[in-house]
Design a protein around this motif. Sequence first.
Motif, PDB file in Angstrom:
ATOM      1  N   ALA A  57      45.956  44.747  43.534  1.00  0.00           N
ATOM      2  CA  ALA A  57      45.317  44.879  44.852  1.00  0.00           C
ATOM      3  C   ALA A  57      43.991  45.631  44.729  1.00  0.00           C
ATOM      4  O   ALA A  57      42.978  45.221  45.311  1.00  0.00           O
ATOM      5  N   PHE A  58      43.991  46.719  43.976  1.00  0.00           N
ATOM      6  CA  PHE A  58      42.759  47.496  43.798  1.00  0.00           C
ATOM      7  C   PHE A  58      41.716  46.671  43.040  1.00  0.00           C
ATOM      8  O   PHE A  58      40.535  46.666  43.403  1.00  0.00           O
ATOM      9  N   ALA A  59      42.143  45.953  42.008  1.00  0.00           N
ATOM     10  CA  ALA A  59      41.220  45.120  41.224  1.00  0.00           C
ATOM     11  C   ALA A  59      40.598  44.036  42.113  1.00  0.00           C
ATOM     12  O   ALA A  59      39.393  43.780  42.038  1.00  0.00           O
ATOM     13  N   ARG A  60      41.401  43.428  42.956  1.00  0.00           N
ATOM     14  CA  ARG A  60      40.918  42.383  43.853  1.00  0.00           C
ATOM     15  C   ARG A  60      39.889  42.954  44.843  1.00  0.00           C
ATOM     16  O   ARG A  60      38.833  42.360  45.080  1.00  0.00           O
ATOM     17  N   THR A  61      40.176  44.131  45.394  1.00  0.00           N
ATOM     18  CA  THR A  61      39.255  44.781  46.335  1.00  0.00           C
ATOM     19  C   THR A  61      37.942  45.130  45.656  1.00  0.00           C
ATOM     20  O   THR A  61      36.859  44.879  46.192  1.00  0.00           O
ATOM     21  N   LEU A  62      38.036  45.716  44.466  1.00  0.00           N
ATOM     22  CA  LEU A  62      36.835  46.084  43.707  1.00  0.00           C
ATOM     23  C   LEU A  62      36.026  44.842  43.341  1.00  0.00           C
ATOM     24  O   LEU A  62      34.799  44.830  43.451  1.00  0.00           O
ATOM     25  N   LYS A  63      36.715  43.788  42.952  1.00  0.00           N
ATOM     26  CA  LYS A  63      36.052  42.529  42.582  1.00  0.00           C
ATOM     27  C   LYS A  63      35.248  41.982  43.767  1.00  0.00           C
ATOM     28  O   LYS A  63      34.066  41.659  43.634  1.00  0.00           O
ATOM     29  N   ARG A  64      35.885  41.898  44.934  1.00  0.00           N
ATOM     30  CA  ARG A  64      35.195  41.384  46.126  1.00  0.00           C
ATOM     31  C   ARG A  64      33.989  42.251  46.480  1.00  0.00           C
ATOM     32  O   ARG A  64      32.926  41.736  46.838  1.00  0.00           O
ATOM     33  N   SER A  65      34.156  43.545  46.368  1.00  0.00           N
ATOM     34  CA  SER A  65      33.072  44.464  46.713  1.00  0.00           C
ATOM     35  C   SER A  65      31.862  44.273  45.792  1.00  0.00           C
ATOM     36  O   SER A  65      30.717  44.256  46.254  1.00  0.00           O
ATOM     37  N   PHE A  66      32.105  44.120  44.493  1.00  0.00           N
ATOM     38  CA  PHE A  66      31.000  43.909  43.552  1.00  0.00           C
ATOM     39  C   PHE A  66      30.401  42.510  43.687  1.00  0.00           C
ATOM     40  O   PHE A  66      29.197  42.335  43.508  1.00  0.00           O
ATOM     41  N   GLU A  67      31.220  41.531  44.028  1.00  0.00           N
ATOM     42  CA  GLU A  67      30.685  40.175  44.234  1.00  0.00           C
ATOM     43  C   GLU A  67      29.724  40.154  45.425  1.00  0.00           C
ATOM     44  O   GLU A  67      28.722  39.442  45.400  1.00  0.00           O
ATOM     45  N   ARG A  68      30.008  40.963  46.448  1.00  0.00           N
ATOM     46  CA  ARG A  68      29.093  41.064  47.586  1.00  0.00           C
ATOM     47  C   ARG A  68      27.753  41.681  47.180  1.00  0.00           C
ATOM     48  O   ARG A  68      26.763  41.533  47.881  1.00  0.00           O
ATOM     49  N   ARG A  69      27.741  42.370  46.052  1.00  0.00           N
ATOM     50  CA  ARG A  69      26.505  42.974  45.540  1.00  0.00           C
ATOM     51  C   ARG A  69      25.866  42.097  44.458  1.00  0.00           C
ATOM     52  O   ARG A  69      25.083  42.573  43.648  1.00  0.00           O
TER      53      ARG A  69
END
Length: 179
Positions: free
Chosen positions: A17-29
């Motif tokens: 769950a944390f990896a998925r959240t971090l992934k989405r956040s960096f993809e937005r950047r």
Amino acid sequence: MSTETERLLLIVEDDEAFARTLKRSFERRDYTVVVASSAKEVQQRLGERTPAFAVVDLKLGAESGLSVVNLLHQHDSQMLIVVLTGFASIATAVEAIKLGACNYLVKPSNTDDIEAAFTREPGDAEVPVAARPTSIKTLEWERIHETLAETGFNISETARRLGMHRRTLARKLGKRFVP
């Protein structure tokens, strides 16, 4: 080097769950993000592409993220590696930097903190030395976490090595747990 390679980020995290959240956040950047949850998966990912950035959790199940930091640094010494942990100690911070991490952050850290850690300048020799000596409680906490890391986060073995009862160690860890 292509733009995609320049912005390629590897997240090494066993909490899906944390990896998925971090992934989405960096993809937005505008990062291209790949995720791995173990050293074995990291080796597979490195066979496919070499990231410019990596975020590595210190505790990957029974594995130590320090071995992943070493693996990544051996693969590409220019890779910017940030260690992210809920089990911070001076000992693991020092080892992470010696093994090639450019920074070491304590959870909870957000995407802004991590991205800033990638761009942080080298050390500052002018930083003032703290006048207050380290407390006994802090030293105890650091020793506990150093031993935890040495034993692969095995609480029973850590308690044995520290000469304390397992329940006492579990109680101490419960009081100071950092999510």
